[in-house]
Design an enzyme around this catalytic site. Sequence first.
Site, short mmCIF file in Angstrom:
data_model
loop_
_atom_site.label_atom_id
_atom_site.label_comp_id
_atom_site.label_asym_id
_atom_site.label_seq_id
_atom_site.Cartn_x
_atom_site.Cartn_y
_atom_site.Cartn_z
N GLU A 292 -64.34 4.69 -19.65
CA GLU A 292 -63.13 4.99 -20.40
C GLU A 292 -62.28 3.73 -20.43
OE1 GLU A 292 -64.44 8.88 -18.64
OE2 GLU A 292 -63.77 7.06 -17.64
N TYR B 60 -66.66 -4.70 -24.14
CA TYR B 60 -67.62 -3.62 -23.99
C TYR B 60 -68.56 -3.52 -25.19
CZ TYR B 60 -64.34 -2.37 -20.28
OH TYR B 60 -63.52 -2.40 -19.18
#
Length: 164
Positions: free
Chosen positions: A111, A123
């Site tokens: 998250e 990411y």
Amino acid sequence: MPVDHAKLVYRPMSLADIPAVLLIEQESFSSPWTEESFVNELKNNMFARYLALEYGGQLIGYGGMWIIMDEAHVTNIAIRSDVRGIGLGHRLMAQLQRTALFYGAARMTLEVRVSNEHAQRLYRKHGFQPSGVRPNYYSDNNEDALIMWAELDESRLGTGEESH
């Protein structure tokens, strides 16, 4: 601070690392983890795998994840502020992904704050794609969290040396 990447050391985090980890945690996050949280992770959580990134005998970053069955859940990743922006986050994420594969994970999730575009770019470079939102996830300001997933495949894992 220039860093000779050949001299970076990745190793399992130990209890002795916690004071240095807490300093990085406090400069990195608005809701930093406590000493008790890290002690619990290292001593009591059989799913937890934490890595320390060391340079010249000093801890300059860390990352953690839980590996449950064939999934790895990144709990945290941070680099000391004076060595940010030179690709160490990429290298540490690549090492976390290799470690997850070693322990049998096929997928990895995390998250990230919806406002943290810098982290989201990192990411994405490691194969993560958005898959949903957790409303009001962060307790400090009720910000939503973007849920991201990546398939782990040895042939697609980068070294962390790619452009950033």
